[in-house]
Design a protein around this motif. Structure first.
Motif: not given
Length: 600
Positions: A204, A438, A436, A254
């Motif tokens: 991310d 989160t 990207r 992630g």
């Protein structure tokens, strides 16, 4: 009733004319120039609020370089003109909103300007901003906007149309992707399962504007390097003669920008027997491009971060191999030791999550410190592809020496086993344009699907893949929605024009009312006159006494001169000869026979 309706119609017509006149001060919607803008991040940590708390903008523009009151105005400023003191000064002047113009070509920006901007970004993200803050890239439309404001700021209105409204993000999830290449194990060892070398990278990004947080280098470069290394070692391991003694684990985590929550969750949910097999974990973070502060063409530099001291035997072996591989590629390698502060809520590097599980772990990065502004900058939009290829070779050669127990460097990764340049360059371009962050980008986004597809494509040929979805904790709450929009630029008339138009419209309405009153009075008088004449007409009957009829007509004409031209001539022969031509025309009841004059 007819008069009342007439007044209503004319009043409505006057109102329409007034509104149309007032609307001439604004251009039509199709002619309004628009500029894509991106809203600043908004998030909470417990009871503390950070980021921009507002998003609606509809107010006049202002140029901070010009003297004047900036209250309730949209200040448009270039990124290189915005410093921390300037930001504090603008907020103290109660500005209405802030629009920051970013450079279109980041590579052309001076290093000093980038360093200054990183400080401003850090200041923006670390405080609560009470006004809307938006970002836009420089270009034709942005330059036109700045020229318009410079020449006529007072009469320029900016209106932001955001896509949606900010809402508190709930149920945020992230995903870990892993792929495992099985190894042969140590020859003659009684242990069935081979030891594991883990290559880890978070996927991310983070930045002051979620829609602009592509994180091309941090950590797009680590993500690209991990996928490239997986393909390279997969090709080696599919050959029985080239299968190494170590199993290779490729872990794409992630929520790395949220204290590496993905790595923490993976370690907490993975079978402890797997964790015990891990020889060491090598985390890749920001390995695209030159080290901070290096000039173009200077020797490349990488830093190895770990929580263990350099004299630790297990760490010394790995560092020795990495140094040899880096020297082979002309890269300078520097070791940075940082102890883990368990009580501190911030996790500096991803390897610290592994170190807390007593697993030997290192992080390879071009940054010497974890708090480098470039790791969370919206201007992190490019990757030096040649430097990335070099750094991938440094890691690949070092891992190959350990996997195959090589004492010296060997040129293994060339030809078909080497780096697939089209693959690496395509992915470097992809991470440089896809945000990207989160909570703002779901784990089902296209870029994550493609990363999973790369690993799944290798499955069934000695590579085992797995996907792990987890929910984030609620220590940090993001507000999603309205992250992107467009600003419309309207050229409005000055206040003097509005005053003149208002006076003109009032005079016009008064004129219409007076005219309506005069027409109404005239029409009422005319109707009363017509009714009076008809009443007189009903009392006239035929009579053989011609003189009586003539006297009545003359009296009527004498007292009603305005209608004389409307009545027939009483001396006309048809009236004088009526008794002679029709001597028997008198009816039995004289009152029943009336004369109908063609008055109307």
């Amino acid at each position: 009733m007819t008069l009342c309706n007439g007044r209503i119609v004319l009043s409505c017509l006057a109102l329409v004319v007034m509104m149309s006149s007032m609307m001439t001060s604004v251009r039509s919607e199709d002619d309004v120039p628009r500029l894509d803008v991106y809203r600043m991040i908004q998030y909470d940590e417990g009871d503390q609020h950070f980021g921009s708390r507002r998003f609606a903008v509809s107010m006049p523009a202002a140029d901070p370089s010009q003297a004047g009151d900036l209250a309730r105005r949209v200040v448009v400023i270039d990124f290189n003109q915005l410093t921390e003191p300037v930001l504090d000064d603008l907020l103290n002047k109660n500005i209405g909103a802030l629009l920051i113009i970013l450079p279109k070509d980041v590579e052309a920006v001076d290093v000093a300007e980038l360093e200054q901007w990183k400080k401003v970004e850090h200041s923006l993200m670390g405080r609560e901003i009470p006004v809307p803050v938006y970002f836009a890239f420089d270009g034709e439309h942005a330059q036109s906007l700045k020229d318009t404001i410079s020449s006529n700021a007072k009469n320029t209105q900016l209106v932001v149309s955001a896509q949606g409204t900010p809402n508190r993000a709930t149920g945020v999830q992230a995903t870990n992707y892993q792929a495992l290449l099985d190894g042969t194990g140590e020859p003659g060892s009684s242990v069935e399962a081979p030891r594991i070398i883990a290559v880890v990278a978070n996927s991310d990004s983070l930045g002051v504007a979620p829609e602009l947080s592509v994180g091309a280098d941090s950590n797009g470069s680590g993500m690209v390097a991990l996928l490239q290394l997986a393909r390279m070692f997969h090709k080696l391991y599919t050959s029985s003669r080239m299968q190494g003694k170590y199993a290779m684990l490729f872990l794409l985590t992630g929520a790395g920008k949220q204290d590496y929550s993905g790595a923490r969750h993976w370690l907490a949910s993975t079978d402890p027997r797997i964790l015990d097999r891990i020889e060491f974990a090598l985390c890749l973070d920001t390995i695209g491009g030159l080290a901070e502060g290096e000039e173009e063409g200077a020797s490349k530099q990488l830093f190895v971060h770990s929580s263990k001291p350099a004299k630790d035997p297990s760490l010394t072996r790995v560092l020795s191999v990495l140094n040899g591989s880096a020297a082979q590629e002309g890269v300078s390698l520097t070791y940075v030791h940082k102890k883990i502060n368990i009580s501190h809520p911030v996790v500096a590097w991803e390897h610290e999550q592994f170190s807390r599980k007593r697993i030997l772990a290192l992080t390879l990065s071009k940054h010497a410190h974890h708090n480098e502004g470039h790791r969370s900058s919206i201007l992190d939009r490019t990757v030096d592809k040649e430097a990335l290829k070099t750094n991938v070779l440094v890691v690949a050669n070092a891992l190959a020496r350990i996997v195959y127990s090589l004492q010296t460097s060997h040129d293994i990764f060339n030809g078909s086993y080497g780096i697939q340049a089209p693959f690496l360059e395509a992915w470097a371009d992809l991470v440089a344009r896809e945000p990207r962050m989160t909570a703002y980008v779901p784990d089902s986004a296209d870029i994550f699907k493609k990363a999973e597809a790369v690993l799944v494509e290798l499955a069934g040929e000695g590579l085992e893949t797995a996907k792990q979805t987890f929910a984030l904790d609620k220590t940090r709450t993001f507000w999603t929605g309205a992250s992107k929009g467009s600003v419309a630029v309207y050229s409005v008339r000055p206040i003097s024009f509005d005053l003149v138009m208002s006076v003109a419209v009032v005079c016009y309405l008064l004129f219409l009312l007076v005219l309506l009153h005069l027409i109404s009075c005239s029409l009422q008088n005319f109707l009363r006159l017509s009714q009076s004449v008809r009443c007189k007409e009903q009392d006239i009957t035929y009579s053989t006494d011609t003189s009586s009829l003539h006297k009545f007509l003359f009296r009527l004409l004498k007292h009603r001169p305005p209608i004389r031209r409307l009545l027939p001539n009483p001396l006309h022969p048809r009236f004088l000869l009526l008794p002679v031509v029709f001597p028997e025309a008198k009816p039995k009841h004289a009152s029943a026979l009336r004369v109908n004059f063609p008055l109307f």
